[in-house]
Design a protein around this motif. Structure first.
Motif, short mmCIF file in Angstrom:
data_model
loop_
_atom_site.label_atom_id
_atom_site.label_comp_id
_atom_site.label_asym_id
_atom_site.label_seq_id
_atom_site.Cartn_x
_atom_site.Cartn_y
_atom_site.Cartn_z
N VAL A 141 -2.19 -33.18 -9.75
CA VAL A 141 -1.10 -32.29 -9.35
C VAL A 141 -1.21 -30.92 -10.03
N GLN A 142 -1.41 -30.92 -11.33
CA GLN A 142 -1.47 -29.65 -12.06
C GLN A 142 -2.63 -28.76 -11.62
N PRO A 143 -3.85 -29.31 -11.42
CA PRO A 143 -4.94 -28.44 -10.93
C PRO A 143 -4.65 -27.83 -9.56
N LEU A 144 -4.02 -28.59 -8.66
CA LEU A 144 -3.68 -28.05 -7.34
C LEU A 144 -2.64 -26.93 -7.47
N ARG A 145 -1.64 -27.15 -8.29
CA ARG A 145 -0.61 -26.13 -8.47
C ARG A 145 -1.19 -24.88 -9.13
N LYS A 146 -2.08 -25.08 -10.10
CA LYS A 146 -2.73 -23.94 -10.77
C LYS A 146 -3.56 -23.13 -9.78
N PHE A 147 -4.23 -23.81 -8.86
CA PHE A 147 -5.03 -23.13 -7.84
C PHE A 147 -4.15 -22.27 -6.94
N LEU A 148 -3.01 -22.83 -6.50
CA LEU A 148 -2.12 -22.09 -5.62
C LEU A 148 -1.46 -20.91 -6.34
N ASP A 149 -1.05 -21.13 -7.59
CA ASP A 149 -0.37 -20.07 -8.35
C ASP A 149 -1.34 -19.02 -8.89
N GLY A 150 -2.61 -19.39 -9.02
CA GLY A 150 -3.60 -18.46 -9.57
C GLY A 150 -4.51 -17.87 -8.51
N ASP A 151 -5.52 -18.63 -8.12
CA ASP A 151 -6.55 -18.13 -7.20
C ASP A 151 -5.96 -17.65 -5.87
N MET A 152 -5.10 -18.48 -5.26
CA MET A 152 -4.60 -18.13 -3.93
C MET A 152 -3.67 -16.92 -3.96
N LYS A 153 -2.89 -16.77 -5.03
CA LYS A 153 -2.03 -15.59 -5.13
C LYS A 153 -2.86 -14.33 -5.31
N THR A 154 -3.95 -14.43 -6.08
CA THR A 154 -4.85 -13.29 -6.27
C THR A 154 -5.51 -12.90 -4.95
N ILE A 155 -5.98 -13.91 -4.22
CA ILE A 155 -6.60 -13.65 -2.92
C ILE A 155 -5.61 -12.99 -1.97
N SER A 156 -4.38 -13.50 -1.94
CA SER A 156 -3.36 -12.93 -1.06
C SER A 156 -3.07 -11.47 -1.42
N LYS A 157 -3.01 -11.19 -2.71
CA LYS A 157 -2.76 -9.81 -3.17
C LYS A 157 -3.89 -8.88 -2.74
N GLU A 158 -5.15 -9.33 -2.95
CA GLU A 158 -6.29 -8.48 -2.60
C GLU A 158 -6.42 -8.30 -1.09
N ARG A 159 -6.05 -9.30 -0.32
CA ARG A 159 -6.08 -9.15 1.14
C ARG A 159 -5.02 -8.16 1.62
N THR A 160 -3.88 -8.14 0.94
CA THR A 160 -2.85 -7.15 1.28
C THR A 160 -3.34 -5.73 0.99
N ILE A 161 -4.00 -5.57 -0.17
CA ILE A 161 -4.58 -4.26 -0.50
C ILE A 161 -5.62 -3.86 0.52
N LEU A 162 -6.45 -4.83 0.93
CA LEU A 162 -7.49 -4.55 1.91
C LEU A 162 -6.88 -4.07 3.23
N GLU A 163 -5.78 -4.67 3.62
CA GLU A 163 -5.12 -4.26 4.87
C GLU A 163 -4.62 -2.82 4.77
N THR A 164 -4.08 -2.43 3.61
CA THR A 164 -3.62 -1.04 3.46
C THR A 164 -4.81 -0.08 3.49
N LYS A 165 -5.93 -0.48 2.89
CA LYS A 165 -7.13 0.36 2.93
C LYS A 165 -7.66 0.46 4.36
N ARG A 166 -7.53 -0.60 5.11
CA ARG A 166 -7.98 -0.57 6.50
C ARG A 166 -7.11 0.36 7.34
N LEU A 167 -5.80 0.33 7.10
CA LEU A 167 -4.91 1.24 7.81
C LEU A 167 -5.20 2.70 7.47
N ASP A 168 -5.47 2.95 6.16
CA ASP A 168 -5.82 4.31 5.74
C ASP A 168 -7.11 4.77 6.41
#
Length: 344
Positions: A141-168
């Protein structure tokens, strides 16, 4: 307080430009830069991994802690870095009630004594369950939660930045196209179309560079999802081992309880249907008594119940197993679980 008016105006202009670009894309009046097929594949796989991991995590937590109120309470204590409350399980509550009732009815009575034995077993099962829940939480349970709270949140943040760069980037491309279309015309701002085009092309090169850089960063993070799944696979193996150990311990505890109850009543206690009477021994067969329960591991074997009598015969070339016969049932049985009956 440092109040930069120029920066504020520039940021507001950039935000407005992105909104305009996104609106035009939705209306189909503006082109959109598409990411390569491999990037889209990585992004889709990351989305699927996130979705399924969230579902598995939610259902695993519900399995380990069925009471939703307790799950919320545990989550709250985790957030404030405090130890979870050490609450009793339903099995332990049942065990306590049975022991108290048995003592009240009298440990020397048949029912009272049996209640105490069963209650003690329920408490033992509750402790086994508690140990399993703790192990499963740590290894899966803890490794899965750590993955969602860590890696996946980072990926989501960087994809949002990428979308703004794409719009620019796409907004810059539109400005370049507009500037080129104005060549040879008189500019309303008084600035020559050539100057506007040169400025727009410089902005486009900067936007393209920032987009390419952010695309590489995001792709690198998306490719890391594969290694995360490899780690989750190891955690899954640990979870299965913990679950198998949990059920084996529960099974052993129940077998011990059955033997204790049988000894108290002076008769064999089986919750299941009584075994089919054994057929008389035939040529080449002998009779044997089952020492303890045995669960068949595959269809070629025969399950056994303690104290039943079956017919057995030797299997050529096999020193560890005999061929067992119970009525119309037939299958291999281990010698170690049998006690030969010598004819008188």
């Amino acid at each position: 307080m440092d109040f930069n008016v120029k920066k504020l105006v520039k940021d507001a202009g950039t935000a407005l430009s992105r909104v305009v670009q996104l609106t035009e894309e939705k209306l189909g009046t503006s082109e959109k830069t598409e990411l390569d097929a491999h990037f889209e594949f990585l992004a889709d796989r990351a989305d699927a991994t996130k979705t399924w991991t969230e579902k598995i995590l939610k259902n695993t937590e519900a399995m380990l802690t069925p009471n939703p109120g307790n799950r919320i309470e545990d989550f709250f204590f985790e957030k404030i870095d405090k130890k979870k409350p050490n609450r009793l399980s339903n099995l332990e509550y049942v065990g306590i009630d049975m022991i108290e009732a048995g003592n009240d009815f009298g440990p020397g009575t048949a029912y009272g004594g049996a209640l105490i034995k069963v209650g003690q077993c329920q408490q033992k099962l509750g402790q086994i369950e508690r140990d399993f829940i703790g192990t499963a939480a740590n290894c899966y349970v803890q490794p899965l939660r750590k993955f969602l709270d860590g890696d996946m949140k980072t990926i989501s943040k960087e994809r949002t930045i990428l979308e703004t760069k794409r719009l620019d980037l796409d907004a810059s491309k539109n400005r370049v196209r507009k500037a080129r279309s104005m060549l040879g015309q008189q500019s309303e701002s008084g600035v020559s179309p050539e100057v506007l085009l040169d400025q727009a092309e410089r902005e486009l090169r900067v936007a393209q560079s920032e987009f390419d850089r952010q695309s590489e960063i995001t792709k690198f993070l998306l490719e890391g999802v594969s290694s995360s799944q490899a780690g989750h696979l190891r955690c899954l193996h640990e979870f299965v081992e913990a679950q198998a150990r949990h059920y084996a311990q529960c099974h052993a505890a129940m077998q011990d309880l059955q033997r204790e109850l049988a000894g108290m009543s002076g008769a064999t206690f089986h919750p299941s249907t009584p075994p089919t009477p054994s057929a008389p021994a035939e040529n080449g067969q002998e009779r044997a008594r089952v020492i303890c329960d045995y669960d068949a591991r595959d269809p070629s074997e025969l399950s056994l119940m303690q104290d039943e009598v079956i017919c057995v015969s030797k299997i050529p070339g096999d020193g560890d197993y005999l061929m067992g016969v119970r009525g119309n049932q037939r299958g291999k049985v281990p010698k170690a679980f049998l006690e030969p009956i010598v004819a008188s």
